[in-house]
Motif scaffolding. Structure first.
Motif, mmCIF file in Angstrom:
data_model
loop_
_atom_site.group_PDB
_atom_site.id
_atom_site.type_symbol
_atom_site.label_atom_id
_atom_site.label_comp_id
_atom_site.label_asym_id
_atom_site.label_seq_id
_atom_site.Cartn_x
_atom_site.Cartn_y
_atom_site.Cartn_z
ATOM 1 N N ASN A 35 1.112 -0.919 -0.542
ATOM 2 C CA ASN A 35 -0.158 0.264 -0.212
ATOM 3 C C ASN A 35 1.007 0.873 -0.098
ATOM 4 O OD1 ASN A 35 -1.718 2.221 0.703
ATOM 5 N ND2 ASN A 35 -2.370 1.006 1.977
ATOM 6 N N CYS A 38 1.406 3.794 3.091
ATOM 7 C CA CYS A 38 1.483 3.933 4.695
ATOM 8 C C CYS A 38 2.836 3.332 4.383
ATOM 9 C CB CYS A 38 0.575 3.380 5.002
ATOM 10 S SG CYS A 38 -0.112 1.496 4.571
ATOM 11 N N ASP A 40 2.359 -0.387 3.968
ATOM 12 C CA ASP A 40 1.958 -1.917 4.294
ATOM 13 C C ASP A 40 2.757 -3.067 3.053
ATOM 14 O OD1 ASP A 40 1.147 -0.791 6.504
ATOM 15 O OD2 ASP A 40 -0.825 -2.518 6.336
ATOM 16 N N CYS A 64 -0.835 -2.317 8.911
ATOM 17 C CA CYS A 64 -1.314 -2.305 10.358
ATOM 18 C C CYS A 64 -2.665 -3.802 10.759
ATOM 19 C CB CYS A 64 -2.497 -1.182 9.882
ATOM 20 S SG CYS A 64 -4.018 -2.149 8.450
ATOM 21 N N SER A 67 -5.035 -4.190 7.822
ATOM 22 C CA SER A 67 -4.113 -5.579 6.827
ATOM 23 C C SER A 67 -3.476 -6.732 6.675
ATOM 24 C CB SER A 67 -3.001 -4.195 6.488
ATOM 25 O OG SER A 67 -2.162 -4.417 6.857
ATOM 26 N N ARG A 124 -9.399 2.722 6.141
ATOM 27 C CA ARG A 124 -9.133 2.201 6.020
ATOM 28 C C ARG A 124 -9.529 0.245 4.876
ATOM 29 N NH1 ARG A 124 -6.721 1.025 10.669
ATOM 30 N NH2 ARG A 124 -5.534 1.399 9.642
ATOM 31 N N CYS A 127 -7.004 -0.879 3.004
ATOM 32 C CA CYS A 127 -6.108 -2.178 3.978
ATOM 33 C C CYS A 127 -6.492 -3.469 4.223
ATOM 34 C CB CYS A 127 -6.154 -1.574 5.931
ATOM 35 S SG CYS A 127 -5.312 0.426 6.019
HETATM 36 FE FE1 FES Z 1 -1.417 0.839 5.644
HETATM 37 FE FE2 FES Z 1 -3.153 0.221 6.299
HETATM 38 S S1 FES Z 1 -1.931 1.805 7.497
HETATM 39 S S2 FES Z 1 -2.488 -0.768 5.006
#
Ligand code: FES
Length: 146
Positions: A35, A38, A40, A64, A67, A124, A127
């Motif tokens: 992602n 962020c 992830d 997070c 995810s 979200r 995520c």
């Molecule tokens: Fe990155 Fe949730 S904060 S996927």
């Protein structure tokens, strides 16, 4: 217990004790997805047997709670199912998380139901859909190999 609290607990449980977490066997097809917002990261490893059944699914990654929990729930929802069915589940879940289908549809896919609460929060939703997009990529990769 309110539904929201129950769902919160299910998400935390998957985050803390992810199911099917680990490197798959060498015969698996692997895809990695980030992602970019962020950072992830998920790596998904999938194997489809000769009968067209997803007989192995594993993931690793970091990120997070939503995810990682979503990835864990996804592996449980698709393991042992036929590819055609898995594709349909992925499409339905992504559509529903985007708010294009009634949230209750998620209740057909086990613990994935607990993700209903994220639909209201667009950030979200990204995520929650990360692992499902990785799943679609992995299935496409397997199809290209045939
Ligand atoms: Fe990155 Fe949730 S904060 S996927």
């Amino acid at each position: 217990m309110a539904f929201e609290d129950l769902y919160q607990e299910i998400i935390l449980d998957h985050y803390k004790n992810p199911r099917n977490f680990g490197e798959g066997s060498p015969t698996c097809s692997a895809v990695e997805l980030d992602n970019p917002v962020c950072g992830d990261h998920i790596k998904l490893m999938l194997h489809v047997n000769e009968e067209g059944i997803v007989d192995e699914v594993q993931f690793t990654g970091s990120g997070c709670a939503i995810s990682m929990a979503s990835a864990s729930m996804m592996t449980e929802a698709i393991k042992g199912k036929k590819v055609v069915e898995v594709k349909a589940i992925a499409a339905k879940v992504i559509k529903t998380l985007r708010g294009e289908e009634p949230p209750k549809i998620l209740e057909n896919f086990g613990d994935v139901a607990a993700l209903q609460g994220v639909i209201k929060f667009p950030i979200r939703v990204k995520c929650a859909t990360l692992s499902w997009h990785a799943l679609e990529d992995a299935l496409a990769k397997i199809e290209r190999k045939k």
